[in-house]
Scaffold this active site. Structure first.
Site, PDB file in Angstrom:
ATOM      1  N   CYS A   1      41.836  12.627  -9.634  1.00 39.55           N
ATOM      2  CA  CYS A   1      41.176  11.751  -8.665  1.00 39.55           C
ATOM      3  C   CYS A   1      39.704  12.135  -8.511  1.00 39.55           C
ATOM      4  O   CYS A   1      38.831  11.262  -8.485  1.00 39.55           O
ATOM      5  CB  CYS A   1      41.890  11.815  -7.323  1.00 39.55           C
ATOM      6  SG  CYS A   1      41.201  10.720  -6.057  1.00 39.55           S
TER       7      CYS A   1
ATOM      8  N   CYS B   1      49.134  12.434  -2.306  1.00 34.66           N
ATOM      9  CA  CYS B   1      48.885  11.383  -1.312  1.00 34.66           C
ATOM     10  C   CYS B   1      49.700  10.128  -1.561  1.00 34.66           C
ATOM     11  O   CYS B   1      50.094   9.446  -0.612  1.00 34.66           O
ATOM     12  CB  CYS B   1      47.397  11.053  -1.248  1.00 34.66           C
ATOM     13  SG  CYS B   1      46.742  10.210  -2.709  1.00 34.66           S
TER      14      CYS B   1
END
EC number: 2.8.1.13
Length: 364
Positions: free
Chosen positions: A101, A197
């Site tokens: 990410c 997440c």
């Protein structure tokens, strides 16, 4: 400088943005919408990037008196982080989605857009020290060793780091929370998000099975070749795993069994004793050099294979073609798996300096 502050809705990014404002920069806050269904991701301290987080980020921006926007990066996040995560597990590798990410979303997609809009830098709440030495970026561990995030930033290029700000590098988490409270930021006591997440319930095996389906295979004793059981897919296991193996019979020596290797083509999960997990050699591909300087000959360093922990003194050398890195560990490490990143550090009393990183392809 014109600075784009990535605001997740947590305390770290809020204080990082506040410090950028205090330093005299022209700051604009942006929250990245990374899910097509953002309301489903946060469960207590699990998950991030929810509607709640976007609202918290907006409130923090209001307190700081800076413009604030929400940018939709959900499609790109799904393609480059979530789908990559699933594909890596299907191939028997163990990826780090936070590293991916940072590399593909925050410091590729976001930074590219920021530069195109005339910003000079992207500011985040990562715990790492960043400076310029002789015109080259110097990425080092943060003052708070327990929160240090230099490992997940080690895949960034020198050019990306030239346009990055990490204002929290010299602070501890306790200091950051106290500062947030002094500044009147409502997120001062907000719990940190943890785990992955996009898997808010923490059940990685179920998440992967829902996307990959069942891919039956065998659990095999690596020493004897004995078939110990069946499983629903190699994606449900990682090297070094002990619990949840689904083996009913105890080992003949009475010792616990661990996952030693994964063979996605045959569907075989090989298990064995803990001492079989010891690794002293690593081969890694796609090396990245945050300073812009590749290794020159064998270098004594510290190798790290997990975000927190998994460090050992080592000798690292770039292979002649420059495409692969060979790392010889002075002390064995356990649970090292293909797909993980190995980050190399130069020891320094003021905070170990990142030399480079690469993706592990093989161990010995």
């Amino acid at each position: 400088m014109r600075v784009l502050a990535a605001m997740s809705g947590g305390v770290d990014s809020a204080v990082a943005a506040a410090r950028a404002v205090e330093a005299g920069h022209d700051v604009v806050g942006v929250h990245l919408a990374l899910s097509a269904k953002p309301g489903t991701l946060r469960t207590g301290a699990r998950g991030c990037c929810t509607v709640e987080d976007a609202r918290d980020a907006r409130r923090a921006a209001d307190v700081l008196g800076i413009p604030f926007y929400v940018w939709d990066f959900a499609e790109r996040f799904t393609e480059q982080v979530v789908e990559d995560f699933v594909a890596e597990y299907a191939a028997g590798r163990t990826p780090n989605p936070c590293l991916r990410c940072n590399e593909k979303i925050k410091f590729e997609a976001l930074l590219d857009k920021a530069l195109a809009l005339g910003f000079d830098a992207v500011c985040t709440g990562h715990y790492a020290r960043l400076s310029l030495v002789d015109g080259r970026p110097r990425l080092a561990r943060s003052a708070d060793e327990g929160k240090d995030q230099s490992y997940v930033l080690a895949s960034l290029t020198a050019e990306q780091l030239r346009h990055a700000l990490f204002p929290l590098g010299d602070s501890t988490k306790t200091e950051v929370r106290a500062e947030a409270a002094r500044r009147g930021l409502a997120v001062a006591e907000k719990p940190d998000s943890h785990d992955i997440c996009f898997i808010p319930d923490g059940d990685t095996r179920r998440f992967l099975t829902n996307r990959l389906g069942e891919r039956p295979g065998r659990l095999v004793d690596d020493t004897t070749g004995e078939v110990l059981g069946e499983h629903e897919g190699v994606h449900g296991f990682t090297v070094g795993q002990r619990k949840g193996l689904g083996i009913d019979q105890p080992a003949r020596d009475g010792r616990p069994r661990y996952v030693l290797s994964l063979e996605p083509v045959s569907g075989t999960v090989r298990v064995g004793a803990a001492d079989r997990l010891a690794v002293t050699g690593i081969v890694a591909s796609r090396p990245v050099w945050p300073s812009g300087l590749p290794l020159d000959g064998p270098v004594e360093c510290v190798a790290q294979v997990r975000a927190h922990g998994g460090t050992a003194p080592a000798v690292a050398e770039l292979e002649p073609d420059g495409a692969r890195l060979a790392v010889r560990l002075r002390e064995p490490l356990r649970g090292v798996a293909p797909g993980q990143a190995v980050a190399l550090y130069r020891p320094d009393p003021a905070g170990d300096v990142v030399l480079g990183s690469a993706t592990i392809t093989a161990t010995s």
